[in-house]
Enzyme design. Structure first.
Site, PDB file in Angstrom:
ATOM      1  N   GLY A 125       0.571  -1.249  -0.122  1.00  0.00           N
ATOM      2  CA  GLY A 125      -0.080  -0.054   0.103  1.00  0.00           C
ATOM      3  C   GLY A 125       0.905   1.149   0.097  1.00  0.00           C
ATOM      4  N   LYS A 152      12.941   1.678  -3.018  1.00  0.00           N
ATOM      5  CA  LYS A 152      11.354   1.600  -2.828  1.00  0.00           C
ATOM      6  C   LYS A 152      11.048   3.160  -3.348  1.00  0.00           C
ATOM      7  CE  LYS A 152       7.559   1.045   0.431  1.00  0.00           C
ATOM      8  NZ  LYS A 152       7.142   0.830   2.048  1.00  0.00           N
ATOM      9  N   ASP A 184       4.593   0.013  10.638  1.00  0.00           N
ATOM     10  CA  ASP A 184       4.278  -1.041   9.807  1.00  0.00           C
ATOM     11  C   ASP A 184       4.823  -2.194  10.101  1.00  0.00           C
ATOM     12  OD1 ASP A 184       2.611  -2.157   7.707  1.00  0.00           O
ATOM     13  OD2 ASP A 184       3.948  -1.759   6.059  1.00  0.00           O
ATOM     14  N   VAL A 209       8.711  -1.960  -4.309  1.00  0.00           N
ATOM     15  CA  VAL A 209      10.166  -2.062  -4.121  1.00  0.00           C
ATOM     16  C   VAL A 209      10.831  -2.723  -5.217  1.00  0.00           C
ATOM     17  CG1 VAL A 209      11.806  -3.238  -2.604  1.00  0.00           C
ATOM     18  CG2 VAL A 209       9.677  -2.165  -1.408  1.00  0.00           C
TER      19      VAL A 209
END
Length: 516
Positions: A21, A40, A129, A25
């Site tokens: 989301g 990324k 995360d 990468v």
């Protein structure tokens, strides 16, 4: 034929590695120094400047169990984060192909992740995360937490403001789903609890068919009671509490995990930990990878009255070759004999960096000098006072300091040790490499500069052919770490290493003199 995209004039995109989301990468080639990296492309709503600022803050996190952030690039208005490329697989992939893991094994993984989080939290940063997909099991035996590039300051709103919750459905704490500014260290610990739950149960604690349904369950429903967690179960349920104030803190979580793995909680200084274990087997299933993590536990834990019990994966049934490994792998670097506790850090407040060298000491190193203090109170620059003097006379020292505050169980000293281990590993990986007008020398130790210190030389060729020579130094004094680069505008200077070593010794002594 289309040529591969070159990001930032340096990183050549090769192939996508994964997408989530918050971005995609890529595997990429660093054309400047000839190595492969992960890069990324951040697809995150919000001001580009803030995204870049947060990523640069994350790059300052130094820890052997955190995937290193090498660079932050603004490529035609698009933010990119350049990271260490880890060869291996994620915990998420391992669970999906090998099934749930044992509570002991999950606890050992949790200790590595928790230590990386403690370093971030000590700097006021949140990961945001933590999930099985961001826990990487490297082929060389390391266990790492990835994606620190989206970390942010505790209590800050998301870069997107009203763009919606950060993180991954089912692994994002309830308070982060409502008002992001309420998120704190307890939010990362909630995500750690959800990650370890998924590791032992094989499914997330709030598994639902849609992201919206998962968000709703996280907000309003209790987690499904764990069936396989054993002694880990009570800790998981406590970490998954809706109320952040009711969750265990870092020290309590660390102690609980150590008890499950068979270790006592450290509260006093130990020797630096080796963070790499030899690769025993291909990570083909939970059982095949198991031995590596049993060995890994012995590296992160400072003592064990008896060897940790070898856990057994719940499923699948290992093949004949995997059932009886011929030999338990040995750590690639055997830790020395270690006491059972850590020494509590004696530095309780950040000293003024520009006062770490006396006037006499600074004059001896720089001659006539000026000092410039950083805005945040953790930086200082010493430089030659006459900016009109020839380049050959110019000398400057750029310093930055990290203070790891008390953790409640003495772990602040360990965090400082791990900072040093991560910085030294990163420097060693670049030793002998060149490119983009730079060539780094080998890492060397600096005896007598605090508890441990090292440095390396860096030769630069600037625009227009101008040459610069630097010595970079990292040193530790208890629970405080200092890093600096001593710079001269010359091709080389054999005496600069000695000046850098002397500066490190003087600064470390000054910091130790302020210990409580």
């Amino acid at each position: 034929m289309n040529q591969p995209r070159l990001v930032g004039g340096r990183y050549q995109l090769l192939e996508p590695l994964g997408q989530g989301g918050m971005g995609i990468v890529w595997r990429a080639h660093d054309t400047a120094i000839g190595r492969e990296v992960a890069i990324k492309e951040v697809r995150q709503a919000g001001p580009r400047e803030r995204i870049l600022h947060e990523a640069r803050n994350a790059a300052a996190i130094r820890h052997p169990a955190a995937v290193a952030v090498h660079d932050v690039v603004d490529d035609f208005g698009e933010p990119w984060i350049v990271m260490e490329l880890i060869k291996g697989r994620s915990l998420d992939q391992l669970i999906k192909t090998g099934g749930p893991v044992s509570p002991e094994w999950a606890a050992s993984i949790g200790l590595f992740v928790l230590s990386a989080l403690a370093t971030a939290h000590a700097r006021g940063m949140l990961h945001r995360d933590v999930k099985p997909g961001n826990v990487l099991l490297a082929d060389d035996g390391r266990i790492l937490l990835s994606d620190f590039g989206i970390a942010t300051q505790a209590g800050a709103a998301t870069s997107g403001g009203t763009a919606g919750p950060m993180g991954t459905p089912g692994f994002t704490a309830p308070e982060s789903l409502t008002e992001e500014h309420l998120a704190g260290p307890a939010s990362d610990l909630w995500s750690l609890g959800a990650t370890l739950y998924a590791a032992v149960e094989g499914v997330p604690p709030f598994q639902r068919p849609t992201a919206m349904a998962m968000h709703g369950a996280v907000m309003t429903e209790p987690p499904r009671p764990p069936q396989r967690a054993g002694a880990l179960g009570p800790l998981l349920m406590a970490l998954l509490s809706k109320n952040p104030a009711q969750r265990p803190d870092l020290a309590s979580t660390r102690k609980a995990l150590q008890q499950i793995t068979g270790s006592t909680a450290p509260t006093q200084r130990s020797a630096p930990t080796a963070w790499v274990v030899s690769k025993p087997l291909a990570y083909g299933s939970a059982a095949a990878a198991l031995v590596a993590f049993v060995a890994a536990v012995t590296l992160i834990l400072t003592t064990s009255s008896a060897p940790a019990q070898q856990p057994v994966a719940a499923k699948p049934t290992p093949t004949k070759q995997q059932q009886q490994p011929s030999k338990k792998p040995e750590p690639s670097a055997e830790p020395s004999a270690q006491p059972s506790t850590y020494e509590t850090g004696k530095i309780t407040a950040m000293p003024r960096p520009c006062q770490l060298l006396t006037r006499q000491q600074a004059t001896q190193i720089f001659g006539r000098y000026l000092t410039t203090a950083g805005d945040r109170g953790d930086e200082c620059i010493w430089s030659y006072a006459d900016i009109t003097a020839p380049d050959s006379r110019q000398i400057a020292l750029f310093s930055h300091f990290w203070l790891y505050p008390q953790q409640g169980d003495g772990y602040e000293t360990k965090l400082a040790q791990e900072h040093m281990a991560g910085a030294k590993a990163a420097a060693g990986e670049k030793a002998g490499r060149g490119g983009s007008g730079e060539k780094q020398g080998e890492v060397f130790d600096i005896p007598g500069a605090g508890d441990e210190a090292f440095g390396y030389e860096l030769a630069k060729t600037k625009f227009g052919g101008k040459r610069e020579f630097e010595v970079h130094v990292s040193f530790r004094a208890g629970n405080m770490v200092g890093e600096f680069r001593l710079n001269r505008r010359v091709a080389s200077d054999a005496r600069l290493r000695d000046k850098a070593a002397e500066a490190a010794k003087l600064m470390a002594a000054a910091i130790n003199s302020k210990a409580s």
